[in-house]
Motif scaffolding. Structure first.
Motif, PDB file in Angstrom:
ATOM      1  N   SER A  45     -73.745  13.822  10.496  1.00 43.42           N
ATOM      2  CA  SER A  45     -72.682  13.863   9.483  1.00 43.42           C
ATOM      3  C   SER A  45     -71.441  13.151  10.000  1.00 43.42           C
ATOM      4  N   ASP A  46     -71.287  11.885   9.606  1.00 42.23           N
ATOM      5  CA  ASP A  46     -70.105  11.121  10.006  1.00 42.23           C
ATOM      6  C   ASP A  46     -68.913  11.388   9.093  1.00 42.23           C
ATOM      7  N   LEU A  47     -69.178  11.632   7.819  1.00 41.35           N
ATOM      8  CA  LEU A  47     -68.133  11.969   6.868  1.00 41.35           C
ATOM      9  C   LEU A  47     -68.611  13.110   5.986  1.00 41.35           C
ATOM     10  N   VAL A  48     -67.714  14.031   5.705  1.00 41.29           N
ATOM     11  CA  VAL A  48     -68.030  15.177   4.857  1.00 41.29           C
ATOM     12  C   VAL A  48     -67.038  15.189   3.694  1.00 41.29           C
ATOM     13  N   VAL A  49     -67.579  15.157   2.471  1.00 41.81           N
ATOM     14  CA  VAL A  49     -66.741  15.065   1.276  1.00 41.81           C
ATOM     15  C   VAL A  49     -66.778  16.401   0.537  1.00 41.81           C
ATOM     16  N   PRO A  50     -65.621  17.050   0.347  1.00 39.45           N
ATOM     17  CA  PRO A  50     -65.595  18.294  -0.421  1.00 39.45           C
ATOM     18  C   PRO A  50     -65.759  17.996  -1.906  1.00 39.45           C
ATOM     19  N   ILE A  51     -66.609  18.754  -2.586  1.00 43.83           N
ATOM     20  CA  ILE A  51     -66.874  18.435  -3.994  1.00 43.83           C
ATOM     21  C   ILE A  51     -66.645  19.622  -4.928  1.00 43.83           C
ATOM     22  N   ASP A  52     -65.980  20.671  -4.440  1.00 45.73           N
ATOM     23  CA  ASP A  52     -65.756  21.852  -5.284  1.00 45.73           C
ATOM     24  C   ASP A  52     -65.030  21.487  -6.579  1.00 45.73           C
ATOM     25  N   GLU A  53     -64.037  20.616  -6.496  1.00 51.86           N
ATOM     26  CA  GLU A  53     -63.223  20.301  -7.675  1.00 51.86           C
ATOM     27  C   GLU A  53     -63.991  19.517  -8.735  1.00 51.86           C
ATOM     28  N   VAL A  54     -65.124  18.904  -8.348  1.00 51.91           N
ATOM     29  CA  VAL A  54     -65.920  18.124  -9.313  1.00 51.91           C
ATOM     30  C   VAL A  54     -67.317  18.719  -9.484  1.00 51.91           C
TER      31      VAL A  54
ATOM     32  N   ALA B 235     -73.224  22.656   3.241  1.00 56.87           N
ATOM     33  CA  ALA B 235     -71.977  22.871   3.977  1.00 56.87           C
ATOM     34  C   ALA B 235     -72.228  23.751   5.205  1.00 56.87           C
ATOM     35  N   GLU B 236     -73.035  24.790   5.038  1.00 57.92           N
ATOM     36  CA  GLU B 236     -73.337  25.674   6.162  1.00 57.92           C
ATOM     37  C   GLU B 236     -74.086  24.937   7.267  1.00 57.92           C
ATOM     38  N   ARG B 237     -75.024  24.079   6.886  1.00 54.69           N
ATOM     39  CA  ARG B 237     -75.805  23.349   7.888  1.00 54.69           C
ATOM     40  C   ARG B 237     -74.958  22.294   8.600  1.00 54.69           C
ATOM     41  N   VAL B 238     -74.080  21.641   7.853  1.00 58.81           N
ATOM     42  CA  VAL B 238     -73.184  20.667   8.477  1.00 58.81           C
ATOM     43  C   VAL B 238     -72.281  21.374   9.479  1.00 58.81           C
ATOM     44  N   ALA B 239     -71.725  22.521   9.091  1.00 57.93           N
ATOM     45  CA  ALA B 239     -70.855  23.272   9.992  1.00 57.93           C
ATOM     46  C   ALA B 239     -71.618  23.752  11.221  1.00 57.93           C
ATOM     47  N   ALA B 240     -72.867  24.174  11.016  1.00 56.92           N
ATOM     48  CA  ALA B 240     -73.678  24.651  12.135  1.00 56.92           C
ATOM     49  C   ALA B 240     -73.991  23.552  13.131  1.00 56.92           C
TER      50      ALA B 240
ATOM     51  N   GLY C 192     -71.877  21.524  14.194  1.00 56.81           N
ATOM     52  CA  GLY C 192     -70.677  21.301  14.991  1.00 56.81           C
ATOM     53  C   GLY C 192     -69.651  20.416  14.336  1.00 56.81           C
ATOM     54  N   VAL C 193     -69.889  20.002  13.086  1.00 61.00           N
ATOM     55  CA  VAL C 193     -68.946  19.142  12.367  1.00 61.00           C
ATOM     56  C   VAL C 193     -67.989  20.014  11.567  1.00 61.00           C
ATOM     57  N   ALA C 194     -66.698  19.746  11.693  1.00 58.59           N
ATOM     58  CA  ALA C 194     -65.692  20.521  10.970  1.00 58.59           C
ATOM     59  C   ALA C 194     -65.731  20.188   9.482  1.00 58.59           C
ATOM     60  N   LEU C 195     -65.685  21.207   8.646  1.00 61.84           N
ATOM     61  CA  LEU C 195     -65.656  21.009   7.203  1.00 61.84           C
ATOM     62  C   LEU C 195     -64.215  20.809   6.730  1.00 61.84           C
ATOM     63  N   PRO C 196     -64.043  20.089   5.616  1.00 60.63           N
ATOM     64  CA  PRO C 196     -62.705  20.013   5.015  1.00 60.63           C
ATOM     65  C   PRO C 196     -62.210  21.420   4.692  1.00 60.63           C
ATOM     66  N   ALA C 197     -60.895  21.613   4.723  1.00 61.69           N
ATOM     67  CA  ALA C 197     -60.313  22.934   4.510  1.00 61.69           C
ATOM     68  C   ALA C 197     -60.763  23.530   3.179  1.00 61.69           C
ATOM     69  N   ASN C 198     -61.198  24.790   3.226  1.00 66.09           N
ATOM     70  CA  ASN C 198     -61.563  25.563   2.033  1.00 66.09           C
ATOM     71  C   ASN C 198     -62.722  24.971   1.237  1.00 66.09           C
ATOM     72  N   ALA C 199     -63.538  24.128   1.848  1.00 68.49           N
ATOM     73  CA  ALA C 199     -64.661  23.512   1.140  1.00 68.49           C
ATOM     74  C   ALA C 199     -65.857  24.451   1.140  1.00 68.49           C
ATOM     75  N   ALA C 200     -66.341  24.788  -0.050  1.00 67.73           N
ATOM     76  CA  ALA C 200     -67.548  25.602  -0.167  1.00 67.73           C
ATOM     77  C   ALA C 200     -68.771  24.730  -0.380  1.00 67.73           C
ATOM     78  N   CYS C 201     -68.624  23.662  -1.186  1.00 67.23           N
ATOM     79  CA  CYS C 201     -69.718  22.729  -1.467  1.00 67.23           C
ATOM     80  C   CYS C 201     -69.328  21.337  -0.980  1.00 67.23           C
ATOM     81  N   VAL C 202     -70.260  20.664  -0.315  1.00 68.83           N
ATOM     82  CA  VAL C 202     -69.950  19.347   0.237  1.00 68.83           C
ATOM     83  C   VAL C 202     -71.122  18.385   0.038  1.00 68.83           C
TER      84      VAL C 202
END
Length: 272
Positions: free
Chosen positions: A171-180, A232-237, A239-249
């Motif tokens: 995961s080089d980039l993680v995009v939060p998509i909750d708002e869409v 999102a859980e697997r990306v975080a597991a 070791g990659v930091a998730l965007p703040a308050n992101a539930a879906c990515v």
């Protein structure tokens, strides 16, 4: 304004894999095009489509156009028969022309999103391989000279997958998509023949599909939210930091075959 090209094997692949990112980028004014290498003419069980696969292809074309229209994106199919994607010259040339023709002539797209060549489905694997085979040839004037070659290479990025046998996803980039997320659900719901007919039939759950539109949407929304929050859980597991308050990515791995921009430009391309 950037030009974002999403290339999948089947008419519904892009919405599921990058629909949230595409919606975000369209929202800020980027041009987005969804491309399907196949016309999707085998993804059904009904006798009418077994007798006449072209009728299914016609239906899936309308569904794909409707899905893209949710965010104001364009849609294109290269017309290969479903289940018949092979790494050959005609399909490779079709992909070269497709990539070259989107965006400013000579520049092409700024960003191309597609799956890794490790997928379970042959159409997916070979679509990815064809895109990879096309990359260098995009800049060669004598290759497909009827469509102007590119003066620069686009950025290519793989969308997320869970396949690990050969090489785990990075995961080089993680995009939060909750708002869409609601928009992504609307795009997926446009693929009626797949979401509420073929895929439930193929997994033995056709009898679980509600008869009315509202409950169908609720069912699919639960599936998509679980899928993208699980990602999102697997990306975080990993070791990659998730965007703040992101539930879906949605997550992406930069392909080394394309242009390698600096971090600032790369984050801008993904709207981060």
């Amino acid at each position: 304004m950037n030009h974002i090209l999403c290339i999948g094997a089947h008419p519904d692949d892009n919405e599921f894999s990058v629909g949230g990112t595409a919606a975000r980028l369209r929202k800020r004014g980027d041009e987005v095009r969804f491309v399907s290498v196949t016309n999707g003419d085998k993804g059904h069980y009904a006798e009418e489509y077994i007798r006449d696969p072209a009728a299914l292809a016609d239906r899936r074309l309308i569904e794909a156009q409707n899905a893209a229209a949710v965010i104001g994106a364009s849609y294109q199919t290269l017309g290969v028969h479903d289940g018949e994607v092979y790494v050959d010259l005609p399909t490779t040339e079709a992909v070269i022309r497709c990539i070259r023709s989107f965006g400013i002539p000579g520049n092409g797209p700024d960003l191309v999103l597609f799956n890794r060549p490790l997928d379970y489905h042959r159409d997916h694997r070979y679509t990815s391989q064809i895109v990879l085979d096309a990359t260098y040839m995009l800049t060669v004037p004598t290759m497909c000279p009827d469509v102007r070659h590119l003066d620069r290479m686009p950025v290519f990025a793989y969308w997320y997958d869970d396949f690990r046998d050969i090489m785990p996803f990075r995961s080089d980039l993680v995009v939060p998509i909750d708002e869409v997320m609601e928009t992504k659900i609307d795009m997926a719901c446009a693929h009626i023949s797949q979401m509420f007919e073929w895929l439930p039939y193929n997994t033995g759950r056709l009898d679980k599909v509600p008869p009315d539109t509202a409950r169908r949407r609720e069912m699919l929304a639960r599936v998509l939210r679980a899928r993208d929050s699980g990602r999102a859980e697997r990306v975080a597991a990993s070791g990659v930091a998730l965007p703040a308050n992101a539930a879906c990515v949605e997550a992406f791995q930069i392909c080394e075959y394309g242009r390698r921009p600096g971090d600032t430009e790369l984050r801008n391309l993904f709207g981060l």
